[in-house]
Scaffold this motif. Structure first.
Motif, PDB file in Angstrom:
ATOM      1  N   LYS A 128       0.835  -1.205   0.000  1.00 13.80           N
ATOM      2  CA  LYS A 128       0.000   0.000   0.000  1.00 13.80           C
ATOM      3  C   LYS A 128       0.870   1.256   0.000  1.00 13.80           C
ATOM      4  CE  LYS A 128      -4.071   1.720   2.424  1.00 13.80           C
ATOM      5  NZ  LYS A 128      -4.937   1.513   3.593  1.00 13.80           N
ATOM      6  N   THR A 129       1.909   1.270   0.813  1.00 11.82           N
ATOM      7  CA  THR A 129       2.821   2.421   0.893  1.00 11.82           C
ATOM      8  C   THR A 129       3.501   2.640  -0.457  1.00 11.82           C
ATOM      9  OG1 THR A 129       3.206   1.968   3.233  1.00 11.82           O
ATOM     10  CG2 THR A 129       4.829   3.351   2.124  1.00 11.82           C
ATOM     11  N   ARG A 130       3.983   1.547  -1.062  1.00  8.45           N
ATOM     12  CA  ARG A 130       4.636   1.618  -2.371  1.00  8.45           C
ATOM     13  C   ARG A 130       3.681   2.165  -3.432  1.00  8.45           C
ATOM     14  NH1 ARG A 130       6.229  -3.390  -2.692  1.00  8.45           N
ATOM     15  NH2 ARG A 130       4.310  -4.145  -3.626  1.00  8.45           N
ATOM     16  N   ILE A 132       0.935   4.003  -3.070  1.00  6.70           N
ATOM     17  CA  ILE A 132       0.592   5.412  -2.802  1.00  6.70           C
ATOM     18  C   ILE A 132       1.748   6.310  -3.238  1.00  6.70           C
ATOM     19  CG2 ILE A 132       0.205   7.093  -0.931  1.00  6.70           C
ATOM     20  CD1 ILE A 132      -1.510   4.893   0.452  1.00  6.70           C
ATOM     21  N   TYR A 150      -7.915   4.829  -1.981  1.00  6.24           N
ATOM     22  CA  TYR A 150      -7.563   3.861  -0.944  1.00  6.24           C
ATOM     23  C   TYR A 150      -8.456   3.982   0.286  1.00  6.24           C
ATOM     24  CZ  TYR A 150      -3.479   2.288  -3.502  1.00  6.24           C
ATOM     25  OH  TYR A 150      -2.663   1.722  -4.445  1.00  6.24           O
ATOM     26  N   TYR A 159       1.357  10.303   5.288  1.00  4.07           N
ATOM     27  CA  TYR A 159       2.142   9.388   6.111  1.00  4.07           C
ATOM     28  C   TYR A 159       2.844   8.347   5.227  1.00  4.07           C
ATOM     29  CZ  TYR A 159       3.297   5.462   9.094  1.00  4.07           C
ATOM     30  OH  TYR A 159       3.973   4.442   9.709  1.00  4.07           O
ATOM     31  N   HIS A 160       2.115   7.729   4.311  1.00  2.00           N
ATOM     32  CA  HIS A 160       2.704   6.698   3.448  1.00  2.00           C
ATOM     33  C   HIS A 160       3.819   7.295   2.568  1.00  2.00           C
ATOM     34  CE1 HIS A 160       0.184   3.258   4.359  1.00  2.00           C
ATOM     35  NE2 HIS A 160      -0.875   4.080   4.398  1.00  2.00           N
ATOM     36  N   LEU A 163       6.852   7.977   4.793  1.00  2.00           N
ATOM     37  CA  LEU A 163       7.526   6.721   5.095  1.00  2.00           C
ATOM     38  C   LEU A 163       8.379   6.276   3.904  1.00  2.00           C
ATOM     39  CD1 LEU A 163       7.846   4.366   7.110  1.00  2.00           C
ATOM     40  CD2 LEU A 163       5.854   3.304   6.020  1.00  2.00           C
ATOM     41  N   SER A 164       7.860   6.393   2.683  1.00  2.00           N
ATOM     42  CA  SER A 164       8.600   6.023   1.469  1.00  2.00           C
ATOM     43  C   SER A 164       9.832   6.900   1.291  1.00  2.00           C
ATOM     44  CB  SER A 164       7.695   6.152   0.234  1.00  2.00           C
ATOM     45  OG  SER A 164       6.567   5.343   0.348  1.00  2.00           O
TER      46      SER A 164
END
Length: 186
Positions: A128-130, A132, A150, A159-160, A163-164
């Motif tokens: 999901k992070t990737r 986004i 999403y 946030y995602h 984090l990436s």
């Protein structure tokens, strides 16, 4: 002047050295070279005189001095030409290396390596992070649209992405000075 004795060379030397030196130096413009040319010429004159009488001496000596001076000047011309060609070659080589270095782009040099690091870092992220991150940075989708897709908040999208970016910065820490132009890490 009799040159049959052992002292004949000294007599020749004393009689003709000074004028010969001044004559040769006026052409070669080098004291040491002029001394060498005159010494060699006087030795040659003395050796010739031992084989056959030379009279008058000055014209004969003049020809020897002239020829040796010409040989020296021709040799100097060749040496200078070689030095000039070497200098031109070295200058061209330095210009080529300078141009090559100026035109080299560190991003191009490391682009494959950096691309592989980015790909492997993104692959290691949660799916999901990737996704986004890719939609935001590579797909140019607005955060609001990604949030709706999403079914998360815009802050969740932020946030995602954060984090990436944090993972990418860590993986690319050695390349960051070169990657200052990459906007997705900002």
């Amino acid at each position: 002047m009799s040159f049959d004795s052992v002292n004949s060379f000294n007599e020749i030397y004393n009689s003709f050295y000074r004028k010969s030196f001044l004559y040769v130096k006026s052409y070669v413009h080098d004291d040491m070279a002029a001394e060498d040319i005159v010494s060699e010429s006087l030795i040659k004159l003395w050796q010739q005189m031992k084989q056959q009488p030379i009279n008058p001496i000055p014209p004969y000596l003049f020809v020897i001095l002239k020829n040796r001076s010409l040989d020296y000047l021709k040799h100097q011309s060749i040496i200078r030409s070689v030095h000039l060609n070497l200098a031109e070659t070295l200058t061209r080589e330095i210009e080529i290396r300078t141009t090559s270095l100026e035109m080299s782009d560190p991003i191009d040099i490391f682009s494959t390596e950096v691309s592989q690091i980015i790909e492997s870092t993104l692959d290691a992220l949660p799916q999901k992070t990737r996704e986004i991150f890719k939609l935001s940075k590579f797909g140019n989708k607005p955060h609001k649209e990604i949030a709706e897709l999403y079914q998360i908040s815009v802050k969740g999208v932020d946030y995602h992405i954060m984090l990436s970016v944090k993972e990418l910065r860590s993986a690319l820490k050695d390349y960051l000075p070169l990657l200052g132009t990459l906007t997705f890490l900002n």
